[in-house]
Design an enzyme around this catalytic site. Structure first.
Site, mmCIF file in Angstrom:
data_model
loop_
_atom_site.group_PDB
_atom_site.id
_atom_site.type_symbol
_atom_site.label_atom_id
_atom_site.label_comp_id
_atom_site.label_asym_id
_atom_site.label_seq_id
_atom_site.Cartn_x
_atom_site.Cartn_y
_atom_site.Cartn_z
ATOM 1 N N HIS A 68 1.781 1.140 -13.335
ATOM 2 C CA HIS A 68 2.617 -0.011 -13.687
ATOM 3 C C HIS A 68 4.079 0.402 -13.543
ATOM 4 O O HIS A 68 4.468 1.473 -14.020
ATOM 5 C CB HIS A 68 2.321 -0.473 -15.122
ATOM 6 C CG HIS A 68 3.112 -1.683 -15.506
ATOM 7 N ND1 HIS A 68 2.801 -2.951 -15.065
ATOM 8 C CD2 HIS A 68 4.245 -1.804 -16.238
ATOM 9 C CE1 HIS A 68 3.699 -3.808 -15.524
ATOM 10 N NE2 HIS A 68 4.577 -3.136 -16.241
ATOM 11 N N ASN B 212 1.673 3.016 -2.578
ATOM 12 C CA ASN B 212 1.025 3.940 -3.523
ATOM 13 C C ASN B 212 -0.260 4.492 -2.927
ATOM 14 O O ASN B 212 -0.561 5.680 -3.073
ATOM 15 C CB ASN B 212 0.734 3.234 -4.851
ATOM 16 C CG ASN B 212 1.956 3.147 -5.740
ATOM 17 O OD1 ASN B 212 2.357 4.125 -6.342
ATOM 18 N ND2 ASN B 212 2.563 1.989 -5.798
ATOM 19 N N GLY C 53 0.768 -1.237 0.000
ATOM 20 C CA GLY C 53 0.000 0.000 0.000
ATOM 21 C C GLY C 53 0.796 1.283 0.000
ATOM 22 O O GLY C 53 0.294 2.333 0.433
ATOM 23 N N ASN D 129 -4.416 2.676 -13.609
ATOM 24 C CA ASN D 129 -3.486 1.704 -13.037
ATOM 25 C C ASN D 129 -2.085 2.289 -13.055
ATOM 26 O O ASN D 129 -1.721 3.039 -13.955
ATOM 27 C CB ASN D 129 -3.517 0.407 -13.865
ATOM 28 C CG ASN D 129 -2.581 -0.661 -13.316
ATOM 29 O OD1 ASN D 129 -2.627 -1.004 -12.148
ATOM 30 N ND2 ASN D 129 -1.715 -1.175 -14.184
ATOM 31 N N ASP E 132 -2.354 -3.914 -19.206
ATOM 32 C CA ASP E 132 -1.416 -2.775 -19.323
ATOM 33 C C ASP E 132 -1.448 -2.155 -20.729
ATOM 34 O O ASP E 132 -0.437 -1.651 -21.217
ATOM 35 C CB ASP E 132 0.028 -3.223 -18.991
ATOM 36 C CG ASP E 132 0.132 -3.845 -17.609
ATOM 37 O OD1 ASP E 132 0.928 -4.790 -17.451
ATOM 38 O OD2 ASP E 132 -0.604 -3.413 -16.706
HETATM 39 C C1 GRF Z 1 4.763 -2.487 -6.481
HETATM 40 O O1 GRF Z 1 5.573 -3.448 -7.136
HETATM 41 C C2 GRF Z 1 4.464 -1.377 -7.411
HETATM 42 O O2 GRF Z 1 5.530 -1.145 -8.309
HETATM 43 C C3 GRF Z 1 3.280 -1.872 -8.156
HETATM 44 O O3 GRF Z 1 2.546 -2.659 -7.221
HETATM 45 C C4 GRF Z 1 3.433 -3.136 -6.198
HETATM 46 C C5 GRF Z 1 2.894 -2.865 -4.819
HETATM 47 O O4 GRF Z 1 2.948 -1.526 -4.539
HETATM 48 N N1 GRF Z 1 2.479 -0.772 -8.643
HETATM 49 P P1 GRF Z 1 2.258 -0.936 -3.190
HETATM 50 O O5 GRF Z 1 3.380 -0.685 -2.205
HETATM 51 O O6 GRF Z 1 1.276 -1.961 -2.677
HETATM 52 O O7 GRF Z 1 1.599 0.343 -3.607
#
Ligand code: GRF
Length: 211
Positions: A110, A14, A12, A108, A151
């Site tokens: 990526h 992001n 989490g 999304n 994607d």
């Molecule tokens: C990470 O590998 C990120 O690059 C991708 O999802 C994975 C988990 O990210 N987007 P997060 O810390 O759960 O946001």
């Protein structure tokens, strides 16, 4: 006010960047209506709860088959009445019904510069392992709209990150998160909240001011 629902599967970080951006005002006119995870152990759920955000787990393991899970996932999303769905490390193939219902309203993040190192099988550390194996000198992250492919939707924003000598997949993943993902995902949401993003003939257009 843009209502967003964030779908997560892992740590989490992001999601945390979005929570912090909304709280600090760098993502204006936006509220997080809910967080949904397919993984009950995802620390992302704890981050949501600490921020006082409704968080639910819809796990495939709780349903007799994929169709029932897909129905439950769509119902959980609908209950939050989102204007925008944000996939932030969400490792679930979305049901077509959800993608169709929320066409051009799902984004999304990526962890590569699409079209490199993306598509089926490219997620998490695997993306960075492939980039290192290929020997690229620059990688990065991409925010895109979600369509029925993997994607493949229209690209909203990208940010490049240098690959360094001696990088491991873990080091590179962390740098791509810090220098790209945690910046362009909040920025993309802020642009959408400002009404500055549209899709025309499969290409994203970003205007200087609200449309
Ligand atoms: C990470 O590998 C990120 O690059 C991708 O999802 C994975 C988990 O990210 N987007 P997060 O810390 O759960 O946001």
């Amino acid at each position: 006010m843009l209502r967003i629902t964030v779908c997560v599967s892992g740590g989490g970080t992001n999601l945390q960047a979005i929570i912090d951006g909304v709280r600090q005002g760098s993502i204006p006119n936006t509220e997080i209506a809910g967080v949904i995870s397919n993984n009950g152990n995802a620390y992302a759920l704890e981050r949501a709860r600490q921020a006082g955000i409704d968080a639910v787990c819809v796990s495939p393991r709780s349903y007799e088959d994929r169709e029932r899970f897909n129905e439950a996932l769509l119902a959980a999303v609908d209950r939050t009445s989102p204007d925008l769905i944000v996939l932030a490390g969400f490792l679930v193939v979305l049901p077509s019904a959800l993608i169709r219902k929320y066409e051009n309203r799902i984004i999304n993040i990526h962890p590569s510069l699409i079209p490199s190192f993306c598509g089926t099988g490219y997620y998490g550390l695997k993306v960075h392992e492939a980039a290192l194996a290929r020997g690229v000198k620059v990688t990065g992250a991409t925010v895109h709209f979600v369509d029925e492919g993997t994607d493949t939707g229209p690209i909203i924003m990208q940010r490049a990150v240098a690959v360094r000598q001696g990088d491991t997949p873990e080091l590179l993943q962390r740098r791509v998160m810090e220098e790209a993902e945690w910046i362009i995902l909040p920025e993309s949401i802020a642009l959408i909240a400002a009404g500055r993003v549209s899709v025309e003939d499969g290409q994203v257009k970003i205007t200087d001011r609200e449309r």
